[in-house]
Design a protein around this motif. Structure first.
Motif, PDB file in Angstrom:
ATOM      1  N   ALA A  30       0.839  -1.207   0.000  1.00  0.00           N
ATOM      2  CA  ALA A  30       0.000   0.000   0.000  1.00  0.00           C
ATOM      3  C   ALA A  30       0.870   1.251   0.000  1.00  0.00           C
ATOM      4  CB  ALA A  30      -0.931  -0.005   1.206  1.00  0.00           C
ATOM      5  N   ALA A  31       1.951   1.232   0.767  1.00  0.00           N
ATOM      6  CA  ALA A  31       2.854   2.382   0.797  1.00  0.00           C
ATOM      7  C   ALA A  31       3.547   2.569  -0.545  1.00  0.00           C
ATOM      8  CB  ALA A  31       3.892   2.202   1.910  1.00  0.00           C
ATOM      9  N   ASP A  79       2.365   1.689  -3.499  1.00  0.00           N
ATOM     10  CA  ASP A  79       1.374   2.160  -4.463  1.00  0.00           C
ATOM     11  C   ASP A  79       1.037   3.641  -4.266  1.00  0.00           C
ATOM     12  OD1 ASP A  79       1.270  -0.342  -5.579  1.00  0.00           O
ATOM     13  OD2 ASP A  79      -0.590  -0.931  -4.576  1.00  0.00           O
ATOM     14  N   ALA A  80       1.039   4.091  -3.016  1.00  0.00           N
ATOM     15  CA  ALA A  80       0.637   5.465  -2.721  1.00  0.00           C
ATOM     16  C   ALA A  80       1.800   6.456  -2.804  1.00  0.00           C
ATOM     17  CB  ALA A  80       0.018   5.529  -1.328  1.00  0.00           C
ATOM     18  N   GLY A  81       3.030   5.959  -2.781  1.00  0.00           N
ATOM     19  CA  GLY A  81       4.177   6.853  -2.700  1.00  0.00           C
ATOM     20  C   GLY A  81       4.686   7.329  -4.046  1.00  0.00           C
ATOM     21  N   THR A  82       5.593   8.296  -3.970  1.00  0.00           N
ATOM     22  CA  THR A  82       6.269   8.790  -5.163  1.00  0.00           C
ATOM     23  C   THR A  82       7.391   7.824  -5.533  1.00  0.00           C
ATOM     24  OG1 THR A  82       7.874  10.045  -3.872  1.00  0.00           O
ATOM     25  CG2 THR A  82       5.810  11.176  -4.431  1.00  0.00           C
ATOM     26  N   ARG A 139       9.224   4.995  -3.167  1.00  0.00           N
ATOM     27  CA  ARG A 139       9.347   3.579  -3.519  1.00  0.00           C
ATOM     28  C   ARG A 139      10.780   3.097  -3.411  1.00  0.00           C
ATOM     29  NH1 ARG A 139       6.548   4.533  -8.672  1.00  0.00           N
ATOM     30  NH2 ARG A 139       4.852   5.704  -7.816  1.00  0.00           N
TER      31      ARG A 139
END
Length: 65
Positions: A28-29, A31-34, A38
Motif C-alpha cells: 500500500a505504501a 502504491d501510494a508513494g512517489t 518507492r
C-alpha cells in the motif's frame, strides 16, 4: 507432546499472518508513494530482509578492485 505441537502450529500461523499484514502495508505504501518513496521503501526492505536492522546504516561498499 500434543500441547507442544499445537503451540508450534499456532505460532507458525501467527507468524505467517503477521508477515502477510506487513507485506500488505508495504504494498500500500509503495502504491501510494512517489518514485523516491518507492526507492526508499525498497532499500529499507532489502536491508531488513538482508539481516540488517531497520535503523542500522548500510555497511560501507568495498572500493577495492
Amino acid at each position: 507432546m500434543i500441547a507442544v505441537c499445537v503451540s508450534a502450529v499456532v505460532l507458525g500461523v501467527a507468524r505467517v499472518v503477521r508477515d502477510w499484514l506487513i507485506l500488505r502495508q508495504v504494498r500500500a505504501a509503495m502504491d501510494a508513494g512517489t518514485a523516491e518513496d518507492r526507492v526508499r521503501i525498497g532499500m529499507r526492505l532489502a536491508g531488513v530482509l538482508g539481516g540488517r536492522a531497520a535503523g542500522e546504516p548500510p555497511a560501507p561498499a568495498d572500493g577495492g578492485g
